[in-house]
Design a protein around this motif. Structure first.
Motif, PDB file in Angstrom:
ATOM      1  N   ARG A 187       0.860  -1.176   0.000  1.00  0.00           N
ATOM      2  CA  ARG A 187       0.000   0.000   0.000  1.00  0.00           C
ATOM      3  C   ARG A 187       0.902   1.233   0.000  1.00  0.00           C
ATOM      4  O   ARG A 187       1.989   1.231   0.601  1.00  0.00           O
ATOM      5  CB  ARG A 187      -0.934   0.033   1.212  1.00  0.00           C
ATOM      6  N   LYS A 188       0.484   2.264  -0.704  1.00  0.00           N
ATOM      7  CA  LYS A 188       1.284   3.492  -0.804  1.00  0.00           C
ATOM      8  C   LYS A 188       0.797   4.498   0.222  1.00  0.00           C
ATOM      9  O   LYS A 188      -0.382   4.833   0.286  1.00  0.00           O
ATOM     10  CB  LYS A 188       1.177   4.081  -2.207  1.00  0.00           C
ATOM     11  N   LEU A 189       1.730   5.009   1.035  1.00  0.00           N
ATOM     12  CA  LEU A 189       1.401   6.031   2.026  1.00  0.00           C
ATOM     13  C   LEU A 189       1.373   7.406   1.371  1.00  0.00           C
ATOM     14  O   LEU A 189       1.928   7.615   0.292  1.00  0.00           O
ATOM     15  CB  LEU A 189       2.430   6.027   3.164  1.00  0.00           C
ATOM     16  N   ASP A 190       0.732   8.354   2.039  1.00  0.00           N
ATOM     17  CA  ASP A 190       0.811   9.741   1.598  1.00  0.00           C
ATOM     18  C   ASP A 190       2.274  10.180   1.620  1.00  0.00           C
ATOM     19  O   ASP A 190       3.069   9.724   2.451  1.00  0.00           O
ATOM     20  CB  ASP A 190      -0.011  10.652   2.519  1.00  0.00           C
ATOM     21  N   ARG A 191       2.617  11.087   0.704  1.00  0.00           N
ATOM     22  CA  ARG A 191       4.001  11.562   0.629  1.00  0.00           C
ATOM     23  C   ARG A 191       4.414  12.164   1.970  1.00  0.00           C
ATOM     24  O   ARG A 191       3.717  13.021   2.526  1.00  0.00           O
ATOM     25  CB  ARG A 191       4.132  12.601  -0.478  1.00  0.00           C
ATOM     26  N   GLY A 192       5.546  11.696   2.509  1.00  0.00           N
ATOM     27  CA  GLY A 192       5.990  12.201   3.799  1.00  0.00           C
ATOM     28  C   GLY A 192       7.152  11.403   4.361  1.00  0.00           C
ATOM     29  O   GLY A 192       7.786  10.597   3.658  1.00  0.00           O
ATOM     30  N   PHE A 193       7.459  11.631   5.626  1.00  0.00           N
ATOM     31  CA  PHE A 193       8.532  10.946   6.339  1.00  0.00           C
ATOM     32  C   PHE A 193       7.922  10.026   7.396  1.00  0.00           C
ATOM     33  O   PHE A 193       6.803  10.260   7.860  1.00  0.00           O
ATOM     34  CB  PHE A 193       9.463  11.939   7.046  1.00  0.00           C
ATOM     35  N   ILE A 194       8.651   9.003   7.777  1.00  0.00           N
ATOM     36  CA  ILE A 194       8.248   8.149   8.900  1.00  0.00           C
ATOM     37  C   ILE A 194       9.260   8.319  10.022  1.00  0.00           C
ATOM     38  O   ILE A 194      10.475   8.199   9.796  1.00  0.00           O
ATOM     39  CB  ILE A 194       8.185   6.660   8.490  1.00  0.00           C
ATOM     40  N   ILE A 195       8.776   8.612  11.223  1.00  0.00           N
ATOM     41  CA  ILE A 195       9.676   8.600  12.376  1.00  0.00           C
ATOM     42  C   ILE A 195       9.605   7.207  13.001  1.00  0.00           C
ATOM     43  O   ILE A 195       8.534   6.612  13.140  1.00  0.00           O
ATOM     44  CB  ILE A 195       9.359   9.708  13.403  1.00  0.00           C
ATOM     45  N   VAL A 196      10.772   6.695  13.349  1.00  0.00           N
ATOM     46  CA  VAL A 196      10.907   5.306  13.781  1.00  0.00           C
ATOM     47  C   VAL A 196      11.492   5.260  15.186  1.00  0.00           C
ATOM     48  O   VAL A 196      12.507   5.903  15.464  1.00  0.00           O
ATOM     49  CB  VAL A 196      11.839   4.525  12.826  1.00  0.00           C
ATOM     50  N   ASP A 197      10.845   4.481  16.058  1.00  0.00           N
ATOM     51  CA  ASP A 197      11.382   4.245  17.402  1.00  0.00           C
ATOM     52  C   ASP A 197      11.693   2.760  17.517  1.00  0.00           C
ATOM     53  O   ASP A 197      10.802   1.924  17.400  1.00  0.00           O
ATOM     54  CB  ASP A 197      10.375   4.668  18.470  1.00  0.00           C
ATOM     55  N   ARG A 198      12.954   2.452  17.736  1.00  0.00           N
ATOM     56  CA  ARG A 198      13.419   1.058  17.762  1.00  0.00           C
ATOM     57  C   ARG A 198      13.999   0.740  19.131  1.00  0.00           C
ATOM     58  O   ARG A 198      14.848   1.477  19.642  1.00  0.00           O
ATOM     59  CB  ARG A 198      14.482   0.875  16.676  1.00  0.00           C
ATOM     60  N   SER A 199      13.521  -0.324  19.732  1.00  0.00           N
ATOM     61  CA  SER A 199      14.158  -0.851  20.935  1.00  0.00           C
ATOM     62  C   SER A 199      14.895  -2.128  20.558  1.00  0.00           C
ATOM     63  O   SER A 199      14.509  -2.836  19.621  1.00  0.00           O
ATOM     64  CB  SER A 199      13.131  -1.134  22.026  1.00  0.00           C
ATOM     65  N   THR A 200      15.979  -2.407  21.248  1.00  0.00           N
ATOM     66  CA  THR A 200      16.775  -3.608  20.991  1.00  0.00           C
ATOM     67  C   THR A 200      17.106  -4.251  22.341  1.00  0.00           C
ATOM     68  O   THR A 200      16.806  -3.679  23.394  1.00  0.00           O
ATOM     69  CB  THR A 200      18.091  -3.254  20.264  1.00  0.00           C
ATOM     70  N   PRO A 201      17.730  -5.423  22.336  1.00  0.00           N
ATOM     71  CA  PRO A 201      18.147  -6.009  23.608  1.00  0.00           C
ATOM     72  C   PRO A 201      19.149  -5.150  24.380  1.00  0.00           C
ATOM     73  O   PRO A 201      19.404  -5.412  25.560  1.00  0.00           O
ATOM     74  CB  PRO A 201      18.787  -7.341  23.182  1.00  0.00           C
ATOM     75  N   TYR A 202      19.689  -4.118  23.718  1.00  0.00           N
ATOM     76  CA  TYR A 202      20.754  -3.332  24.338  1.00  0.00           C
ATOM     77  C   TYR A 202      20.355  -1.882  24.627  1.00  0.00           C
ATOM     78  O   TYR A 202      20.971  -1.235  25.475  1.00  0.00           O
ATOM     79  CB  TYR A 202      22.006  -3.343  23.439  1.00  0.00           C
ATOM     80  N   VAL A 203      19.364  -1.353  23.898  1.00  0.00           N
ATOM     81  CA  VAL A 203      18.917   0.025  24.131  1.00  0.00           C
ATOM     82  C   VAL A 203      17.392   0.064  24.154  1.00  0.00           C
ATOM     83  O   VAL A 203      16.730  -0.666  23.400  1.00  0.00           O
ATOM     84  CB  VAL A 203      19.457   1.009  23.060  1.00  0.00           C
ATOM     85  N   GLU A 204      16.856   0.924  25.019  1.00  0.00           N
ATOM     86  CA  GLU A 204      15.400   1.037  25.129  1.00  0.00           C
ATOM     87  C   GLU A 204      14.798   1.774  23.951  1.00  0.00           C
ATOM     88  O   GLU A 204      13.661   1.507  23.546  1.00  0.00           O
ATOM     89  CB  GLU A 204      15.031   1.760  26.432  1.00  0.00           C
ATOM     90  N   SER A 205      15.543   2.732  23.401  1.00  0.00           N
ATOM     91  CA  SER A 205      14.984   3.536  22.315  1.00  0.00           C
ATOM     92  C   SER A 205      16.091   4.071  21.421  1.00  0.00           C
ATOM     93  O   SER A 205      17.088   4.604  21.918  1.00  0.00           O
ATOM     94  CB  SER A 205      14.177   4.714  22.886  1.00  0.00           C
ATOM     95  N   ARG A 206      15.921   3.907  20.120  1.00  0.00           N
ATOM     96  CA  ARG A 206      16.795   4.530  19.129  1.00  0.00           C
ATOM     97  C   ARG A 206      15.883   5.153  18.086  1.00  0.00           C
ATOM     98  O   ARG A 206      15.107   4.457  17.433  1.00  0.00           O
ATOM     99  CB  ARG A 206      17.710   3.491  18.481  1.00  0.00           C
ATOM    100  N   GLN A 207      15.972   6.456  17.947  1.00  0.00           N
ATOM    101  CA  GLN A 207      15.009   7.183  17.125  1.00  0.00           C
ATOM    102  C   GLN A 207      15.613   7.552  15.768  1.00  0.00           C
ATOM    103  O   GLN A 207      16.786   7.915  15.671  1.00  0.00           O
ATOM    104  CB  GLN A 207      14.551   8.448  17.863  1.00  0.00           C
ATOM    105  N   GLY A 208      14.779   7.448  14.738  1.00  0.00           N
ATOM    106  CA  GLY A 208      15.229   7.771  13.396  1.00  0.00           C
ATOM    107  C   GLY A 208      14.103   8.331  12.556  1.00  0.00           C
ATOM    108  O   GLY A 208      12.958   8.445  13.005  1.00  0.00           O
TER     109      GLY A 208
END
Length: 430
Positions: free
Chosen positions: A93-114
């Motif tokens: 599915r195609k999203l509206d033109r724009g950016f996605i903000i991403v919040d990633r947790s891993t076994p080593y960090v609670e949050s990595r934002q991109g």
């Protein structure tokens, strides 16, 4: 939107139309970057078992552990045909033109934002001494591009694991957008397979908010000669650049989709960004011969120690020497190299390895993320593991601006399971 588009373009930024799977099991759809676990086929076999017959990015990439296999050509053809069938069968599915903000947790960090956006390949060069707006952080090995080019040259989809870094001490762009994240649409939210943690993405398509982001980028742009540094996926970005240059020479229009590449941008000062070293494992090597030859090139000493923990402590000591740990099937120790003219430890040892392998062609090398993988491989008879410290991220941008690209495989952001998983894509069909 057109005036905003022009403002972004000056900074090498393109507002993409991002594709996401319309109705897939996201924990089976997303798999880790293809250059991870390159000596551990079992990881990828387990991934195949998890995915089964479900739609997955596993079917759209070539894990590097298979690059030397005889069926590589068949795999590439299957990847391209699967991409086409996924598009034909409306998997996306195609999203509206724009950016996605991403919040990633891993076994080593609670949050990595991109932030997911697209960049203009006209603003990028992978030459070592480039002054381009988007610069490589490590040397590009041209021999590593052909298999990637084979996949991308006929690919209808851009599926990235590329990570770019910005030097935003004030946290004025990505982290600032997360302050208002409750007002953005959640487009995915799921656990990643194989111990990858959790990821959540929100779409920013509102023009007024995109303008706010543009203004923040412009302020950062004013104070930096280099806006983006490639944190991961340099060879993938270089592949996209090569294909765009070829298409351009053949008369492709300036707005052709291949001119742009989808990336995740992260702030080097985000707490979730942890620089990890990239270790080396040498296969089919005579350890003593390697050490003896090293002593003929550098003034150095080889010292044994009682454990990996002691080795790590010795390598981490504040000293003017270059120190590199080593692990083999029956010995642990470290190498001390006395102040050669080369200032960066990675460059010192990599230069010697490259020269040594020219005379010892049976010796193969792999670049390892994570201590456990390093130790497991190094303890096998005939192998030699080399342990290196991480570089300081506070000095990172200055190093690139002053000296150009670092030696290849100098640093890594996080452990192997913390690498980008393939989730988003965009169409390359004009």
């Amino acid at each position: 939107m057109n005036s905003l588009k022009i403002r972004f373009e000056k900074m090498g930024i393109h507002i993409p139309e991002i594709l996401l799977p319309a109705d897939a099991e996201m924990n089976k759809w997303a798999v880790v970057a293809c250059d991870q676990y390159s000596s551990e086929k079992n990881y990828w076999k387990e991934t195949e078992e998890i995915v089964g017959n479900s739609p997955s990015t596993l079917n759209l990439i070539l894990p590097e552990c298979y690059l030397e296999d005889d069926d590589k050509k068949d795999r590439v053809q299957k990847i391209n045909s699967t991409m086409k069938s996924y598009m034909k069968e409306n998997v996306f599915r195609k999203l509206d033109r724009g950016f996605i903000i991403v919040d990633r947790s891993t076994p080593y960090v609670e949050s990595r934002q991109g932030m997911i956006l697209a960049v203009d390949l006209e603003k990028y060069s992978f030459s070592k001494d480039t002054k381009s707006l988007i610069r490589p952080t490590e040397g590009t090995v041209l021999e590593r591009l052909p298999p990637r080019i084979e996949i991308r040259k006929n690919a209808p989809l851009d599926i990235p694991h590329i990570l770019l870094l910005i030097n935003d001490r004030e946290k004025s762009i990505i982290e600032n957008a997360f302050i208002d994240s409750d007002s953005f649409e959640t487009v995915y939210d799921f656990d990643l397979m194989q111990g990858g943690g959790h990821v959540k993405g929100k779409l920013i398509s509102d023009e007024s908010y995109l303008e706010k982001i543009c203004t923040a980028f412009e302020k950062l742009f004013e104070n930096n000669d280099m806006l983006f540094a490639v944190g991961d996926g340099n060879h993938s970005l270089a592949t996209a650049k090569e294909i765009w240059e070829k298409l351009k020479s053949e008369g492709a229009p300036e707005d052709h989709p291949a001119r742009f590449a989808l990336v995740e941008v992260e702030n080097i000062f985000n707490e979730g960004i942890i620089f990890e070293p990239i270790h080396r494992v040498l296969f089919d090597i005579d350890r003593q011969d390697f050490f003896e030859k090293l002593k003929t090139v550098y003034e150095c000493e080889i010292r044994t120690v009682s454990s990996e923990a002691v080795m790590k402590d010795k390598v981490s000591e504040n000293t003017r020497e270059h120190r590199i740990g080593y692990v083999s099937d029956d010995e642990v120790g470290y190498i001390s190299i006395k102040e050669p003219a080369i200032k960066l430890t990675y460059e010192v040892i990599q230069k010697f390895i490259d020269d040594y392998r020219e005379d010892n062609t049976q010796v193969n090398i792999d670049y390892i993320h994570g201590e456990k993988a390093l130790y497991d491989l190094s303890r096998r008879k005939g192998n030699l593991g080399l342990y290196l410290n991480a570089i300081k991220k506070s000095e990172f941008f200055d190093m690139i601006v002053a000296g150009g690209a670092l030696p290849r495989k100098t640093f890594s952001i996080g452990e192997a399971e913390e690498k980008r998983y393939y989730i988003e894509s965009r169409s390359l069909i004009s």
